[in-house]
Design a protein around this motif. Sequence first.
Motif, PDB file in Angstrom:
ATOM      1  N   LEU A  82       6.061   8.446 -10.604  1.00 56.23           N
ATOM      2  CA  LEU A  82       6.269   9.481  -9.592  1.00 56.23           C
ATOM      3  C   LEU A  82       5.072   9.489  -8.660  1.00 56.23           C
ATOM      4  O   LEU A  82       3.930   9.353  -9.112  1.00 56.23           O
ATOM      5  CB  LEU A  82       6.404  10.859 -10.236  1.00 56.23           C
ATOM      6  N   GLY A  83       5.315   9.703  -7.370  1.00 54.49           N
ATOM      7  CA  GLY A  83       4.191   9.718  -6.449  1.00 54.49           C
ATOM      8  C   GLY A  83       4.511  10.390  -5.131  1.00 54.49           C
ATOM      9  O   GLY A  83       5.667  10.608  -4.786  1.00 54.49           O
ATOM     10  N   GLY A  84       3.452  10.721  -4.422  1.00 50.72           N
ATOM     11  CA  GLY A  84       3.548  11.283  -3.087  1.00 50.72           C
ATOM     12  C   GLY A  84       2.488  10.645  -2.211  1.00 50.72           C
ATOM     13  O   GLY A  84       1.473  10.148  -2.711  1.00 50.72           O
ATOM     14  N   GLU A  85       2.736  10.623  -0.905  1.00 46.01           N
ATOM     15  CA  GLU A  85       1.804   9.952   0.005  1.00 46.01           C
ATOM     16  C   GLU A  85       1.785  10.645   1.354  1.00 46.01           C
ATOM     17  O   GLU A  85       2.709  11.379   1.709  1.00 46.01           O
ATOM     18  CB  GLU A  85       2.218   8.495   0.180  1.00 46.01           C
ATOM     19  N   VAL A  86       0.716  10.388   2.082  1.00 45.10           N
ATOM     20  CA  VAL A  86       0.600  10.865   3.458  1.00 45.10           C
ATOM     21  C   VAL A  86      -0.026   9.738   4.286  1.00 45.10           C
ATOM     22  O   VAL A  86      -0.857   8.970   3.789  1.00 45.10           O
ATOM     23  CB  VAL A  86      -0.228  12.175   3.537  1.00 45.10           C
TER      24      VAL A  86
END
Length: 193
Positions: A82-86
């Motif tokens: 699971l991951g998030g990015e900007v």
Amino acid sequence: MRNAVKKTWILPAALAGALTIGVGAADAQVFTPSYQAPVVMNDLGIYLSDGPGDMALEGIYRSGPMGLRIGFVDAVDDLLSLGGEVRVPLESAPIDVAFTAAAQGLIGDFDAIGVQGGLSIGERFVNPGVALTPYIHPRIALIDGIATDDDFEAELLGDLGLDAEFSSNLILRLSIGLSDNTPDVGIGLAWRR
């Protein structure tokens, strides 16, 4: 003239920095390829990557500067990723540059988490029917878990990437890892919304 001088030294400096990235080694990988060219797009894609002992299949959804990813990684055991990015473009740069940050975790028989930040540096070339964006993406990561002693350890990561945008709204993404801590190769297909 001044912009031309800036363009002449930025790309070689970025490439030299990338060559020094391959000095560290990790026993397993928390991060899958970033697939983050410096050009922000809204898209949805599916990606496959392979590294030493790690095969990953994941989906990435991006809207503006934000992105979410979910997938499965085969590292020691099957793990949920699971991951998030900007990704934020830097407007004052003479070539395409974006600041990037991300967090990614592995969940399964053992857990691992990492945070990373860096710069995506490249240039977008538009041709009839296709736009190509080659880029380099060096970054620094803090990783906890897998081969560490439950303490965050700093690692240098880097990818060489290529986005090929077709007029049919399809994007082919390629990634080659530049360090022992990143997957060797990744490929994906995304649909631009």
